[in-house]
Design an enzyme around this catalytic site. Structure first.
Site, PDB file in Angstrom:
ATOM      1  N   ASP A  82      35.546  50.069  29.587  1.00  0.00           N
ATOM      2  CA  ASP A  82      35.020  48.991  30.652  1.00  0.00           C
ATOM      3  C   ASP A  82      34.119  49.987  31.925  1.00  0.00           C
ATOM      4  O   ASP A  82      34.581  50.917  32.105  1.00  0.00           O
ATOM      5  CB  ASP A  82      35.963  48.063  31.181  1.00  0.00           C
ATOM      6  CG  ASP A  82      35.346  46.747  31.801  1.00  0.00           C
ATOM      7  OD1 ASP A  82      34.231  46.476  31.635  1.00  0.00           O
ATOM      8  OD2 ASP A  82      35.969  46.002  32.479  1.00  0.00           O
ATOM      9  N   HIS A  83      33.350  49.234  32.416  1.00  0.00           N
ATOM     10  CA  HIS A  83      32.755  49.899  33.726  1.00  0.00           C
ATOM     11  C   HIS A  83      32.836  51.438  33.807  1.00  0.00           C
ATOM     12  O   HIS A  83      33.857  51.646  34.680  1.00  0.00           O
ATOM     13  CB  HIS A  83      32.799  49.047  35.118  1.00  0.00           C
ATOM     14  CG  HIS A  83      32.413  47.797  34.922  1.00  0.00           C
ATOM     15  ND1 HIS A  83      30.969  47.383  35.225  1.00  0.00           N
ATOM     16  CD2 HIS A  83      33.065  46.663  34.785  1.00  0.00           C
ATOM     17  CE1 HIS A  83      30.981  45.992  35.120  1.00  0.00           C
ATOM     18  NE2 HIS A  83      32.061  45.619  34.930  1.00  0.00           N
ATOM     19  N   HIS A 179      33.226  39.934  39.890  1.00  0.00           N
ATOM     20  CA  HIS A 179      34.594  40.231  39.549  1.00  0.00           C
ATOM     21  C   HIS A 179      35.779  39.840  40.633  1.00  0.00           C
ATOM     22  O   HIS A 179      35.356  39.542  41.647  1.00  0.00           O
ATOM     23  CB  HIS A 179      34.850  41.741  39.420  1.00  0.00           C
ATOM     24  CG  HIS A 179      34.081  42.487  38.352  1.00  0.00           C
ATOM     25  ND1 HIS A 179      33.120  43.558  38.694  1.00  0.00           N
ATOM     26  CD2 HIS A 179      34.189  42.293  37.147  1.00  0.00           C
ATOM     27  CE1 HIS A 179      32.512  44.032  37.707  1.00  0.00           C
ATOM     28  NE2 HIS A 179      32.963  43.053  36.427  1.00  0.00           N
ATOM     29  N   GLY A 180      37.016  39.402  40.096  1.00  0.00           N
ATOM     30  CA  GLY A 180      37.959  39.152  41.100  1.00  0.00           C
ATOM     31  C   GLY A 180      38.278  37.934  41.079  1.00  0.00           C
ATOM     32  O   GLY A 180      37.650  36.968  40.229  1.00  0.00           O
ATOM     33  N   GLY A 208      33.329  38.924  35.006  1.00  0.00           N
ATOM     34  CA  GLY A 208      33.793  37.837  36.177  1.00  0.00           C
ATOM     35  C   GLY A 208      34.458  36.746  35.346  1.00  0.00           C
ATOM     36  O   GLY A 208      34.045  35.529  35.982  1.00  0.00           O
ATOM     37  N   GLY A 209      34.883  36.700  34.120  1.00  0.00           N
ATOM     38  CA  GLY A 209      35.178  35.358  33.450  1.00  0.00           C
ATOM     39  C   GLY A 209      36.257  34.560  33.975  1.00  0.00           C
ATOM     40  O   GLY A 209      36.461  33.426  34.017  1.00  0.00           O
ATOM     41  N   SER A 210      37.089  35.388  34.695  1.00  0.00           N
ATOM     42  CA  SER A 210      38.391  34.739  35.215  1.00  0.00           C
ATOM     43  C   SER A 210      38.182  33.756  36.279  1.00  0.00           C
ATOM     44  O   SER A 210      37.401  34.143  37.264  1.00  0.00           O
ATOM     45  CB  SER A 210      39.304  36.049  35.846  1.00  0.00           C
ATOM     46  OG  SER A 210      39.517  36.759  35.108  1.00  0.00           O
ATOM     47  N   ASN A 229      34.477  38.880  29.312  1.00  0.00           N
ATOM     48  CA  ASN A 229      35.446  39.758  29.883  1.00  0.00           C
ATOM     49  C   ASN A 229      36.613  38.986  30.764  1.00  0.00           C
ATOM     50  O   ASN A 229      36.150  38.220  31.524  1.00  0.00           O
ATOM     51  CB  ASN A 229      34.629  40.760  30.663  1.00  0.00           C
ATOM     52  CG  ASN A 229      33.998  41.749  29.947  1.00  0.00           C
ATOM     53  OD1 ASN A 229      33.694  41.518  28.828  1.00  0.00           O
ATOM     54  ND2 ASN A 229      33.543  42.902  30.730  1.00  0.00           N
TER      55      ASN A 229
HETATM   56 ZN   LIG Z   1      33.055  43.876  34.547  1.00  0.00          ZN
END
Ligand SMILES: [Zn+2]
Length: 285
Positions: A82-83, A179-180, A208-210, A229
């Site tokens: 990832d990143h 993200h987060g 940033g799926g969460s 993700n």
């Molecule tokens: Zn990401």
């Protein structure tokens, strides 16, 4: 079946319009539990490692874990970095056997990002590996990478030029995702996904799926977000599961590590199964 490629996994998901969970693992327990959850759900899965995880465990240990845990596995799986802004870490992971990488040069001017992404794609191909590209930073800091400021979005023309010039296999546009943990429901630019895909069909990675809603996931997956993700949700599930169990252990004054591991594993398996159901990838393998 078994260890596949990022491209095979996401191309099929893109064609059939479901989302494949791409879950950031943090250690051996979470790697094994995510794989077990995918097998239980009969779902393909992409196991992701942040640069921080690669550095904390070491690429050779991580890859040895991956090889032994995926030997004989019955669903398509791929290991993805990832990143990663660091070309040396990309080289290290490709040499070890990672199936794909996200080269994150989103802090660079787009022309320089494009020039280097072309090099990374060429390098990855030599290993039979695939590349995800991005031209705007996804808002939020994840494992020490990124910024809290929202990056300016590039035009459709710039995005298409990048996709076509680099030959990336998956593209990750910024669409208001972050993200987060979202402090409020994000305002997403759904149309941007459609505009890109209409002009150049390519599987889209949703970062940033969460914390997105069911409706947001379904809409974006139907448009072509084939790789979804999930990092923050695993971290929270993992830490809270440990905390719950340890509070109970303290109350009972019982200190049995394998019982803790088994409790946490159960929660990560359940989380993975539930994501596969939610994204429509369950039952596809
Ligand atoms: Zn990401």
């Amino acid at each position: 079946m078994g260890v596949s490629t990022l491209k095979d996994i996401v191309d099929r998901a893109f064609a059939e319009r479901y989302g494949v969970p791409a879950i950031n693992i943090v250690n051996d327990l979470t790697m094994e539990a995510v794989l077990a959850g995918a097998v239980e759900a009969r779902s393909p899965v992409i196991v992701q490692t942040s640069v921080k995880t690669v550095k904390s465990i070491g690429s050779s240990v991580l890859f040895a874990m991956w090889e032994s845990m995926t030997a004989g596995i019955e669903v398509p799986v791929a290991l993805h970095l990832d990143h990663c802004p660091d070309r040396d870490v990309i080289t290290e992971c490709l040499e070890q056997g990672w199936n794909s990488v996200l080269f994150d040069a989103s802090v660079l001017p787009v022309e320089e990002n494009q020039r280097q992404t072309i090099e990374v794609v060429k390098q990855a191909r030599e290993f039979g590996a695939h590349v995800e590209g991005e031209i705007e930073a996804i808002t939020g800091v994840e494992d020490g990478i990124g910024s809290h400021e929202e990056a300016a979005r590039q035009t459709l023309e710039v995005s298409l030029r990048f996709i076509e010039a680099t030959g990336v296999d998956v593209f990750a546009p910024a669409i208001g995702n972050a993200h987060g943990v979202y402090k409020r429901e994000p305002v997403l630019d759904f149309q941007r996904v459609t505009d890109i895909i209409d002009a150049h069909p390519i599987p889209i990675a949703l970062h940033g799926g969460s914390g997105l809603t069911d409706a947001q996931f379904s809409d974006l997956i139907a448009r072509g977000c084939a790789k979804v993700n999930i990092s923050t949700a695993l971290k929270i599930t993992y830490m809270k599961s440990n905390l719950d169990y340890l509070k109970d252990a303290e109350a009972r004054d019982k200190w049995d590590p394998p019982a803790l591991f088994s409790h946490v594993r159960g929660d990560i398996v359940a989380m993975t199964r539930s994501l596969a159901e939610q994204f429509g990838s369950a039952g596809r393998a």
